[in-house]
Scaffold this active site. Structure first.
Site, short mmCIF file in Angstrom:
data_model
loop_
_atom_site.label_atom_id
_atom_site.label_comp_id
_atom_site.label_asym_id
_atom_site.label_seq_id
_atom_site.Cartn_x
_atom_site.Cartn_y
_atom_site.Cartn_z
N LYS A 118 -25.82 32.45 11.67
CA LYS A 118 -25.84 33.28 12.42
C LYS A 118 -26.05 32.56 13.89
CE LYS A 118 -29.23 37.25 13.24
NZ LYS A 118 -29.15 37.05 15.09
N ARG B 93 -23.65 39.71 21.43
CA ARG B 93 -22.58 40.28 20.38
C ARG B 93 -21.62 40.52 21.53
NH1 ARG B 93 -23.94 43.34 15.10
NH2 ARG B 93 -21.32 43.99 14.40
N ARG C 35 -23.48 44.52 23.37
CA ARG C 35 -24.31 45.92 21.86
C ARG C 35 -24.60 46.79 22.26
NH1 ARG C 35 -29.26 44.31 18.38
NH2 ARG C 35 -29.82 46.17 17.70
N GLU D 68 -19.60 37.14 18.62
CA GLU D 68 -21.15 36.32 19.26
C GLU D 68 -20.53 35.00 20.12
OE1 GLU D 68 -23.76 38.55 18.64
OE2 GLU D 68 -25.16 36.30 18.64
N PHE E 169 -15.88 36.76 14.00
CA PHE E 169 -16.41 37.09 12.06
C PHE E 169 -15.80 37.98 11.98
CE2 PHE E 169 -20.36 38.56 15.21
CZ PHE E 169 -20.76 39.98 14.84
N ARG F 78 -27.43 49.45 9.49
CA ARG F 78 -28.42 48.94 9.37
C ARG F 78 -28.70 49.00 7.65
NH1 ARG F 78 -31.19 45.36 12.85
NH2 ARG F 78 -31.30 46.39 14.45
N LYS G 146 -29.50 38.84 7.16
CA LYS G 146 -30.33 38.08 8.07
C LYS G 146 -31.06 37.40 7.37
CE LYS G 146 -32.42 40.25 11.76
NZ LYS G 146 -33.05 40.69 13.20
#
Ligand code: ATP
Length: 598
Positions: free
Chosen positions: A259, A264, A279, A309, A349, A424, A430
């Site tokens: 991470k 983003r 984002r 990211e 990613f 989400r 995470k």
């Protein structure tokens, strides 16, 4: 529709302090709206003349607007600015002066106003400022005082309506589908296109079925998939790896990547045009020339959407810099110069679109393989090193390893999950470093008001901040804490600076609070807060309506909300998060239920 009629709706929306009446007013408005103007009305409701992600700027600051008002109503610029600084709202100044003048004609349509606003935005080259002033002052003379008030706020980007996207969707659902609970039927299109105007237009012209077919296109940002939280690797496997049990190592495994603590960036490539979105759906293309160059060089497919990211990187020391450094790249000026001193890398990613085909309904493991083929080796776009792990011990090693490299932790994904735009859930989780006694994670709060203090802080006009989190279902902000101690004078000053012009005399419609602060602040500024613990508190409204809490000793959990113990400000997140991107009540409750379980 005449613009004056729209302005009376704006007036009603501005005056209400209840979200339900916001929805009713919007629904009345949409029922009266013509098919051909619905998209324009929706953008104007958002204080824009294009979707949020389109980089359309009106290019008029306070002083130019003051010039236009002065010219329209035969005043001097100085007088207009003086009144502005007294009233704090340029809209009120325009309204008052227009009142005095008793503007004559009042027939201009929404379409007509919109066209002129577009012309203002499109004006380029020599004499631009003067031309824009002429367009706006002519327009001001053609509208009534209430219209003038709302009109001048658009080029300044300061409409005070405070309507969230879900509330606009509620209004559309109620007006066109007959019931606001039908908002759900519009949400997929919203998550995949991020364009409320397009959704309104499609709904009125072609019906719900067509809205449900709207999907990903290059050039329109997709609302990002986000992460849930889990306390440790074993919990991750229990929840995410199909076939895993404590005594038997997972049959399927999970996909884990480091991470990165940057921001983003969704990269859209369409031939030789590259655009990038944050984002919070802002177009950031002009900010990162090195990422544009790298995309053209390293991505061989013609059309592509990459999820990445971006992080500042110090070439001399080969170090990834912390978020506070990286965020210095989110700026509008001296871009080339800063790009040289703080060059960015983007860790790629995910891939969401390739050569005309959306990949959001393709399982992650296949997307990762496609990404490997599409992304060529290079210095700037780097593949995020993902690994399929089948044992929690390996995940712990990867977590420790990431943290020792100065990264934030790991992001674990279900290997067969589809890309859930705007979601989400436990498809992505995470895992972060945590220090003893503190929560695993920070909480993103929205500033809702000031409570004046005593002593030297009064000099800055604040003693404590009333902050809240976002209730996604209700599209409203609920309180979670008062933050006072731990803020330096410099931080107070910058909070005051950032909320300048956002103070309100009455409670904003989408705020639900039992505490009345000295001054309300429109929910716009997100701050990152660290707290020792989440507790129950009857004073706060966060989660008051929830009955999910199992651990509470309070007899009726509805009586109490959730609150932060020992909250302190860590960072401002206003550059990369909108108020609606703050921590949600749902997340807060999950964090509460996970406390003490690490
Ligand atoms: P935080 O405040 O912890 O950064 P957040 O609220 O911004 O989190 P989360 O959903 O909690 O968002 O974490 C997901 C974010 O982590 C993503 O939005 C992305 O910016 C970042 N990120 C970093 N590395 C990865 C990765 N390998 N895969 C997915 N997201 C990543």
């Amino acid at each position: 529709m005449k613009f004056s009629e729209l302005a009376t709706f704006f007036e009603k929306l501005e005056e209400t302090s209840s979200r339900l009446s916001l929805i009713d007013i919007l629904s009345d408005l949409f029922k009266k709206t013509d098919k051909d103007e619905i998209d324009k009305i929706i953008y104007l409701l958002q204080g824009r003349i294009a979707p949020f992600f389109a980089p359309v700027e009106m290019g008029m600051a306070d002083k130019t607007i003051a010039d236009a008002i002065a010219r329209a109503f035969d005043e001097t610029r100085e007088d207009v600015l003086k009144q502005y600084s007294r009233m704090g709202d340029i809209g009120l100044v325009a309204q008052q002066l227009s009142n005095k003048q008793q503007a004559t004609s009042n027939n201009i349509s929404v379409e007509g106003v919109f066209e002129i606003l577009r012309k203002i935005a499109d004006t380029k080259g020599a004499g631009t400022v003067e031309k824009r002033i002429v367009f706006l002052s002519d327009l001001l003379r053609k509208v009534d005082p209430v219209s003038a008030k709302h009109l001048v706020r658009v080029p300044l980007g300061k409409t005070r309506l405070g309507i969230g996207d879900p509330t606009v969707l509620d209004g559309l659902a109620l007006a066109i589908l007959g019931d606001r609970s039908k908002r759900k039927k519009l949400e997929k299109a919203y998550n995949e296109t991020s364009d409320l105007g397009l959704i309104g237009l499609t709904l009125l012209k072609d019906g719900l079925e067509k809205v449900q077919k709207l999907t990903v296109t290059v050039g329109r940002p997709i609302r990002s998939e986000l992460c849930e939280r889990l306390p440790n690797p074993v919990k991750v496997f229990e929840k995410m790896s199909f076939g895993y049990a404590q005594d038997k190592v997972g049959t399927q495994g999970v996909h884990a990547t480091p991470k990165y603590d940057g921001f983003r960036v969704q990269i859209h490539k369409d031939g030789d045009r590259v655009r990038m979105f944050s984002r919070n759906l802002e177009d950031m293309s002009h900010m990162f020339p090195e990422l544009i160059e790298a995309t053209l060089k390293q991505v061989k497919a013609k059309t592509v959407i990459l999820d990445t990211e971006a992080l500042a990187y110090q070439p001399e020391s080969e170090e990834f810099l912390p978020f506070q450094e990286t965020t210095k790249r989110r700026r509008k000026h001296d871009i080339d110069e800063v790009a040289k001193t703080l060059p960015l890398k983007a860790f790629v990613f995910d891939i969401l679109y390739v050569d005309g085909k959306s990949l959001i309904d393709t399982p992650l493991k296949e997307r990762v393989k496609i990404l490997e083929k599409v992304l060529q080796t290079g210095d700037t776009l780097l593949p995020a090193p993902g690994r399929i792990l089948t044992d929690p011990k390996d995940l712990q090693i990867m977590l420790d390893d990431s943290i020792s490299k100065g990264l934030e932790g790991v992001v674990v994904k279900k290997i067969d999950s589809l890309y859930e735009a705007g979601g989400r859930n436990f498809n992505w989780v995470k895992l972060k470093r945590h220090s003893a006694g503190e929560l695993h994670d920070t909480i993103d709060c929205v500033i809702l008001g000031y409570i004046f203090g005593k002593g030297k802080r009064t000099a800055f006009g604040a003693g404590a901040l009333l902050v809240g989190v976002y209730d996604k279902d209700q599209d409203e902000f609920v309180t979670v804490s008062k933050i006072g101690t731990g803020l330096t004078d410099v931080e107070w000053r910058s909070i005051k600076q950032k909320t300048k012009g956002a103070e309100l005399a009455h409670k904003p419609a989408r705020v639900n609070s039992l505490i009345t602060p000295s001054v309300w602040v429109r929910p716009e500024i997100v701050i990152e807060v660290l707290a020792d613990e989440i507790t129950r508190s009857p004073l706060h409204t966060a989660g008051k309506a929830e009955i999910k809490d199992q651990r509470s000793k309070i007899k009726d959990p509805n009586e109490s909300g959730y609150a932060l113990r020992f909250p302190r400000l860590v960072n401002f997140r206003d550059k990369d998060k909108k108020a609606e991107d703050a921590t949600t009540v749902e997340e807060l409750i999950k964090m509460f239920n996970q406390q003490g379980k690490q």
